[in-house]
Design an enzyme around this catalytic site. Structure first.
Site, PDB file in Angstrom:
ATOM      1  N   ASP A   9      -5.723   8.348   2.854  1.00  0.00           N
ATOM      2  CA  ASP A   9      -6.307   8.170   1.514  1.00  0.00           C
ATOM      3  C   ASP A   9      -7.815   8.383   1.541  1.00  0.00           C
ATOM      4  O   ASP A   9      -8.585   7.599   0.984  1.00  0.00           O
ATOM      5  CB  ASP A   9      -5.951   6.788   0.956  1.00  0.00           C
ATOM      6  CG  ASP A   9      -4.466   6.665   0.662  1.00  0.00           C
ATOM      7  OD1 ASP A   9      -4.002   7.345  -0.270  1.00  0.00           O
ATOM      8  OD2 ASP A   9      -3.771   5.930   1.383  1.00  0.00           O
ATOM      9  N   ASP A  50      -3.007  12.257   1.585  1.00  0.00           N
ATOM     10  CA  ASP A  50      -4.115  12.324   0.628  1.00  0.00           C
ATOM     11  C   ASP A  50      -5.443  12.538   1.341  1.00  0.00           C
ATOM     12  O   ASP A  50      -6.423  11.830   1.117  1.00  0.00           O
ATOM     13  CB  ASP A  50      -4.174  11.082  -0.271  1.00  0.00           C
ATOM     14  CG  ASP A  50      -3.143  11.127  -1.392  1.00  0.00           C
ATOM     15  OD1 ASP A  50      -2.458  12.160  -1.514  1.00  0.00           O
ATOM     16  OD2 ASP A  50      -3.017  10.135  -2.131  1.00  0.00           O
ATOM     17  N   ASN A  85       0.700  12.655  -2.109  1.00  0.00           N
ATOM     18  CA  ASN A  85       1.031  13.116  -3.452  1.00  0.00           C
ATOM     19  C   ASN A  85      -0.129  13.833  -4.143  1.00  0.00           C
ATOM     20  O   ASN A  85       0.080  14.745  -4.944  1.00  0.00           O
ATOM     21  CB  ASN A  85       1.505  11.953  -4.326  1.00  0.00           C
ATOM     22  CG  ASN A  85       0.489  10.830  -4.424  1.00  0.00           C
ATOM     23  OD1 ASN A  85       0.062  10.281  -3.406  1.00  0.00           O
ATOM     24  ND2 ASN A  85       0.095  10.467  -5.627  1.00  0.00           N
ATOM     25  N   HIS A  86      -1.368  13.477  -3.827  1.00  0.00           N
ATOM     26  CA  HIS A  86      -2.499  14.118  -4.492  1.00  0.00           C
ATOM     27  C   HIS A  86      -2.651  15.577  -4.092  1.00  0.00           C
ATOM     28  O   HIS A  86      -3.058  16.398  -4.917  1.00  0.00           O
ATOM     29  CB  HIS A  86      -3.798  13.368  -4.168  1.00  0.00           C
ATOM     30  CG  HIS A  86      -4.065  12.223  -5.086  1.00  0.00           C
ATOM     31  ND1 HIS A  86      -5.044  12.246  -6.043  1.00  0.00           N
ATOM     32  CD2 HIS A  86      -3.469  11.013  -5.196  1.00  0.00           C
ATOM     33  CE1 HIS A  86      -5.048  11.103  -6.698  1.00  0.00           C
ATOM     34  NE2 HIS A  86      -4.107  10.341  -6.192  1.00  0.00           N
ATOM     35  N   HIS A 150       3.764   8.664   3.497  1.00  0.00           N
ATOM     36  CA  HIS A 150       2.893   8.412   2.351  1.00  0.00           C
ATOM     37  C   HIS A 150       3.763   7.991   1.172  1.00  0.00           C
ATOM     38  O   HIS A 150       4.601   8.748   0.705  1.00  0.00           O
ATOM     39  CB  HIS A 150       2.104   9.676   1.998  1.00  0.00           C
ATOM     40  CG  HIS A 150       1.035   9.453   0.973  1.00  0.00           C
ATOM     41  ND1 HIS A 150      -0.265   9.148   1.304  1.00  0.00           N
ATOM     42  CD2 HIS A 150       1.068   9.482  -0.383  1.00  0.00           C
ATOM     43  CE1 HIS A 150      -0.992   9.021   0.216  1.00  0.00           C
ATOM     44  NE2 HIS A 150      -0.197   9.209  -0.831  1.00  0.00           N
ATOM     45  N   ASP A 181      -1.127   5.644   0.915  1.00  0.00           N
ATOM     46  CA  ASP A 181      -0.866   5.621  -0.524  1.00  0.00           C
ATOM     47  C   ASP A 181      -1.392   4.337  -1.151  1.00  0.00           C
ATOM     48  O   ASP A 181      -2.057   4.380  -2.172  1.00  0.00           O
ATOM     49  CB  ASP A 181       0.609   5.802  -0.887  1.00  0.00           C
ATOM     50  CG  ASP A 181       0.770   6.269  -2.340  1.00  0.00           C
ATOM     51  OD1 ASP A 181      -0.246   6.640  -2.961  1.00  0.00           O
ATOM     52  OD2 ASP A 181       1.903   6.265  -2.860  1.00  0.00           O
ATOM     53  N   HIS A 183      -4.051   1.653  -1.309  1.00  0.00           N
ATOM     54  CA  HIS A 183      -5.441   1.626  -0.847  1.00  0.00           C
ATOM     55  C   HIS A 183      -5.855   0.282  -0.269  1.00  0.00           C
ATOM     56  O   HIS A 183      -6.966   0.153   0.250  1.00  0.00           O
ATOM     57  CB  HIS A 183      -6.382   2.011  -1.991  1.00  0.00           C
ATOM     58  CG  HIS A 183      -6.313   3.449  -2.359  1.00  0.00           C
ATOM     59  ND1 HIS A 183      -7.212   4.059  -3.210  1.00  0.00           N
ATOM     60  CD2 HIS A 183      -5.445   4.430  -1.984  1.00  0.00           C
ATOM     61  CE1 HIS A 183      -6.905   5.331  -3.343  1.00  0.00           C
ATOM     62  NE2 HIS A 183      -5.826   5.587  -2.612  1.00  0.00           N
TER      63      HIS A 183
END
Length: 416
Positions: A9, A50, A85-86, A150, A181, A183
């Site tokens: 992340d 991410d 996912n980002h 993730h 994922d 944070h």
């Protein structure tokens, strides 16, 4: 024993608060992780997804990551990662490009053995497609095995993925599950395996008040003083300071009281988050933000959540009108698909591209190929310790202007 840094992340390229300085902060945090890895001579850096904030990273962010990966490569430290996912795209991933350059390994169902440990990967998978997963992994002959993934796994906040079921159905017995994922860092033991989130390396939301950092994980027979083959320890990172001021105003108190609270803190080069409650006088957020800027703050954001009676009830943060729109959309209880359409319509795509993008996303959902493009927004008050818990979309298009991507912005198709 195998020693690895477990991070994730990093959201490189996130132009938080539309600030170029904040965008640079996310890359700086990743570079600090890499520097620690070299200094400590760890056996690998494991990234749980991410790496980028967006699937279309700008050229400076891409070059910054390449430089950091070359630093690891020069120190003979492997970079092992999965896709979050980002950054996920329908075709090839940026991680594939880094792998083709010999700078990274994309973890999958085959073991990647580092010292005493075998590492496997499970990229982010939308909830709608998880029923199709079979969790079949190739066997290994290492002392311990770790799964890197993730998503939002139980028993942690916002969970929508059954960790016990994953471990039960897997054809490999995992000693550790290294996650990204969410944070917020956290660790728990599930079905005999240590399951841990490393947390984000920079604050992607004003709700992320705790210090940022990563995990140092030791795997092997002598990983800890006891019989456990897994030892997980938290390490902090020095990042840009955030100053959080919760100001409760008594009757007849107003702007002077808020300014006094700002004066009490060192706000030089900091992101200042002011939240006002109580029964005091109305406050103009812009006046507080200007005062904080005069005292050296990089960015100031003010949220006044008090009920203000007008002819119609309004709760608006004038510092960010988009937030008011998002709050109202949230109150409507729209479906995920409707929110997705709203994101495109209110985004920064040129008008000529909106129809095609909406069509692409709706078709993707119909086909079950929902990429779940979910984003944290640093101006909101939602508990966005997890990417997928925040339904805001303001930051997705920070890297592109009204006329589409800038000249410095690349897509994976460009690289190919």
């Amino acid at each position: 024993m195998t020693r690895v840094i477990h991070t994730g992340d990093t959201h490189i390229g996130y132009r938080q608060y539309h600030s170029p300085e904040r965008r640079a902060d996310f890359l700086d945090a990743f570079e600090r992780v890499v520097a620690d890895a070299v200094t400590d001579s760890v056996d690998a850096v494991v990234h749980a997804g991410d790496l980028f904030h967006d699937r279309r990273p700008d050229l400076p962010d891409l070059l910054g990551v390449l430089s950091a990966l070359r630093t690891l490569d020069d120190a003979d430290i492997p970079f092992l990662a999965v896709v979050g996912n980002h950054e996920s795209t329908r075709g090839g991933q940026w991680l594939d490009l880094f792998e083709s350059m010999g700078l990274a390994t994309r973890l999958d169902d085959e073991p990647t053995v580092i010292g005493d440990a075998a590492f496997y990967g499970l990229d982010h998978v939308p909830e709608s497609r998880r029923a199709q997963l079979e969790y079949e992994f190739a066997p290994h002959d290492a002392d311990v095995a770790a799964l890197v993934s993730h998503g939002l796994f139980e028993p942690f906040a916002y969970a929508d993925w059954d960790t016990e079921e994953v471990l039960r159905a897997s054809t490999v017995d995992f000693d550790a599950v290294l996650l990204g994922d969410n944070h917020a860092p956290d660790t728990a033991q599930v079905s005999g395996a240590w399951v841990t989130y490393c947390g984000s390396t920079e604050r992607a939301s004003a709700s992320e008040r705790d210090p940022r950092g990563y995990n140092l994980v030791r795997l092997g027979a002598d990983a800890s003083d006891g019989t456990d083959a897994v030892d997980i320890r938290r390490r902090g990172l020095e990042t840009r300071p955030f100053v959080f001021l919760d100001v409760e105003l008594a009757p007849e108190e107003g702007i002077d009281r808020v300014r006094d609270r700002v004066r009490e803190r060192d706000v030089e080069d900091a992101v200042v988050i002011v939240r006002i409650t109580g029964e005091g006088e109305p406050i103009a957020p812009a006046a507080v933000e200007e005062f904080a800027a005069e005292r050296g703050a990089l960015i100031a954001r003010v949220t006044d959540r008090r009920e203000i009676e007008t002819e119609t009830e309004l709760s608006v943060s004038f510092a960010d009108p988009d937030e008011a729109v998002r709050d109202r959309i949230g109150d409507l209880g729209l479906s995920d698909a409707a929110r997705d359409v709203d994101e495109v319509v209110r985004g920064e795509l040129p008008d000529s591209n909106v129809r095609a993008e909406v069509k692409r996303r709706i078709e993707g959902r119909i086909d079950g190929d929902d990429e779940e493009r979910v984003n944290n927004d640093g101006d909101g008050d939602a508990p966005v310790g997890a990417d997928a818990a925040a339904d805001t979309a303001d930051a997705v298009s920070d890297g592109s202007g009204a006329d589409g991507p800038t000249d410095s912005q690349l897509t994976l198709g460009d690289s190919q």
